[in-house]
Design a protein around this motif. Sequence first.
Motif, PDB file in Angstrom:
ATOM      1  N   ASN A  58       0.873  -1.168   0.000  1.00 22.58           N
ATOM      2  CA  ASN A  58       0.000   0.000   0.000  1.00 22.58           C
ATOM      3  C   ASN A  58       0.916   1.226   0.000  1.00 22.58           C
ATOM      4  N   LEU A  59       0.855   2.040  -1.025  1.00 19.22           N
ATOM      5  CA  LEU A  59       1.766   3.185  -1.125  1.00 19.22           C
ATOM      6  C   LEU A  59       1.562   4.201  -0.008  1.00 19.22           C
ATOM      7  N   ASP A  60       0.318   4.452   0.388  1.00 23.80           N
ATOM      8  CA  ASP A  60       0.074   5.427   1.453  1.00 23.80           C
ATOM      9  C   ASP A  60       0.635   4.958   2.789  1.00 23.80           C
ATOM     10  N   GLN A  61       0.452   3.678   3.125  1.00 18.51           N
ATOM     11  CA  GLN A  61       1.004   3.149   4.374  1.00 18.51           C
ATOM     12  C   GLN A  61       2.531   3.136   4.334  1.00 18.51           C
ATOM     13  N   THR A  62       3.079   2.805   3.186  1.00 18.66           N
ATOM     14  CA  THR A  62       4.533   2.821   3.025  1.00 18.66           C
ATOM     15  C   THR A  62       5.057   4.238   3.192  1.00 18.66           C
ATOM     16  N   ARG A  63       4.367   5.182   2.590  1.00 13.68           N
ATOM     17  CA  ARG A  63       4.763   6.597   2.711  1.00 13.68           C
ATOM     18  C   ARG A  63       4.754   7.034   4.172  1.00 13.68           C
ATOM     19  N   THR A  64       3.703   6.709   4.901  1.00 12.94           N
ATOM     20  CA  THR A  64       3.612   7.081   6.321  1.00 12.94           C
ATOM     21  C   THR A  64       4.780   6.509   7.119  1.00 12.94           C
ATOM     22  N   PHE A  65       5.113   5.245   6.876  1.00 12.10           N
ATOM     23  CA  PHE A  65       6.224   4.606   7.577  1.00 12.10           C
ATOM     24  C   PHE A  65       7.542   5.317   7.267  1.00 12.10           C
ATOM     25  N   TYR A  66       7.816   5.534   6.010  1.00  9.41           N
ATOM     26  CA  TYR A  66       9.092   6.142   5.637  1.00  9.41           C
ATOM     27  C   TYR A  66       9.169   7.616   6.034  1.00  9.41           C
ATOM     28  N   GLU A  67       8.039   8.297   6.130  1.00 14.52           N
ATOM     29  CA  GLU A  67       8.056   9.667   6.640  1.00 14.52           C
ATOM     30  C   GLU A  67       8.494   9.689   8.102  1.00 14.52           C
ATOM     31  N   LEU A  68       8.116   8.670   8.875  1.00 16.44           N
ATOM     32  CA  LEU A  68       8.592   8.574  10.259  1.00 16.44           C
ATOM     33  C   LEU A  68      10.103   8.391  10.316  1.00 16.44           C
ATOM     34  N   LEU A  69      10.683   7.804   9.256  1.00 12.20           N
ATOM     35  CA  LEU A  69      12.129   7.622   9.177  1.00 12.20           C
ATOM     36  C   LEU A  69      12.827   8.867   8.624  1.00 12.20           C
ATOM     37  N   GLY A  70      12.064   9.905   8.329  1.00 10.29           N
ATOM     38  CA  GLY A  70      12.645  11.156   7.859  1.00 10.29           C
ATOM     39  C   GLY A  70      12.683  11.326   6.355  1.00 10.29           C
ATOM     40  N   PHE A  71      12.046  10.435   5.614  1.00  9.80           N
ATOM     41  CA  PHE A  71      11.993  10.558   4.166  1.00  9.80           C
ATOM     42  C   PHE A  71      10.856  11.496   3.776  1.00  9.80           C
ATOM     43  N   LYS A  72      11.033  12.185   2.671  1.00  8.94           N
ATOM     44  CA  LYS A  72      10.000  13.043   2.094  1.00  8.94           C
ATOM     45  C   LYS A  72       9.585  12.449   0.752  1.00  8.94           C
ATOM     46  N   CYS A  73       8.311  12.545   0.456  1.00  5.47           N
ATOM     47  CA  CYS A  73       7.805  12.036  -0.815  1.00  5.47           C
ATOM     48  C   CYS A  73       8.023  13.091  -1.903  1.00  5.47           C
ATOM     49  N   ASN A  74       8.756  12.706  -2.947  1.00  2.00           N
ATOM     50  CA  ASN A  74       8.985  13.595  -4.086  1.00  2.00           C
ATOM     51  C   ASN A  74       7.985  13.373  -5.209  1.00  2.00           C
ATOM     52  N   TYR A  75       7.404  12.162  -5.237  1.00  2.00           N
ATOM     53  CA  TYR A  75       6.467  11.835  -6.308  1.00  2.00           C
ATOM     54  C   TYR A  75       5.633  10.643  -5.873  1.00  2.00           C
ATOM     55  N   GLN A  76       4.341  10.683  -6.193  1.00  2.00           N
ATOM     56  CA  GLN A  76       3.486   9.526  -5.951  1.00  2.00           C
ATOM     57  C   GLN A  76       2.371   9.496  -6.979  1.00  2.00           C
ATOM     58  N   SER A  77       2.209   8.327  -7.587  1.00  2.14           N
ATOM     59  CA  SER A  77       1.079   8.078  -8.482  1.00  2.14           C
ATOM     60  C   SER A  77       0.323   6.879  -7.913  1.00  2.14           C
ATOM     61  N   GLU A  78      -0.565   6.306  -8.697  1.00  2.00           N
ATOM     62  CA  GLU A  78      -1.298   5.131  -8.227  1.00  2.00           C
ATOM     63  C   GLU A  78      -0.421   3.890  -8.133  1.00  2.00           C
ATOM     64  N   SER A  79       0.708   3.879  -8.851  1.00  2.00           N
ATOM     65  CA  SER A  79       1.522   2.664  -8.885  1.00  2.00           C
ATOM     66  C   SER A  79       3.002   2.883  -8.593  1.00  2.00           C
TER      67      SER A  79
END
Length: 126
Positions: A16-37
């Motif tokens: 799940n991209l949204d759950q993955t994003r939330t996890f990695y944001e806790l690790l200090g990563f920022k999302c530069n790009y996100q699509s459906e896949s």
Amino acid sequence: MTQSLDYISANLPAINLDQTRTFYELLGFKCNYQSESWMIMQRGSLHLEFFLHAQLDPKTSWHSACVRVQALEKLHETWKAMDWSQHPQASMTEIEYGSEIDLFNLIDVNGSLLRCIRLDPPIHTK
């Protein structure tokens, strides 16, 4: 001497991209790009890309990437301080100091292994 902007980025599966994003944001990563896949995340010079793989079983995942850093202890301390209770399926080991490499391991919410390795090999005397 001019530094190149070329780089290679690890590509890991995301159930799940949204759950993955939330996890990695806790690790200090920022999302530069996100699509459906597809999703691209960055933490300083560290880049990770994720592809949607909704059928992935995190318990049998064999996906991995090496994260090479100079400040291994600082990264470990920062990530250890996050609220791991929000993601009980993820885990992180203590640092292992070896004769050839110093590292710790992180299993993310998708079952992918991040081997976090000191950029310069440890100096050991014989």
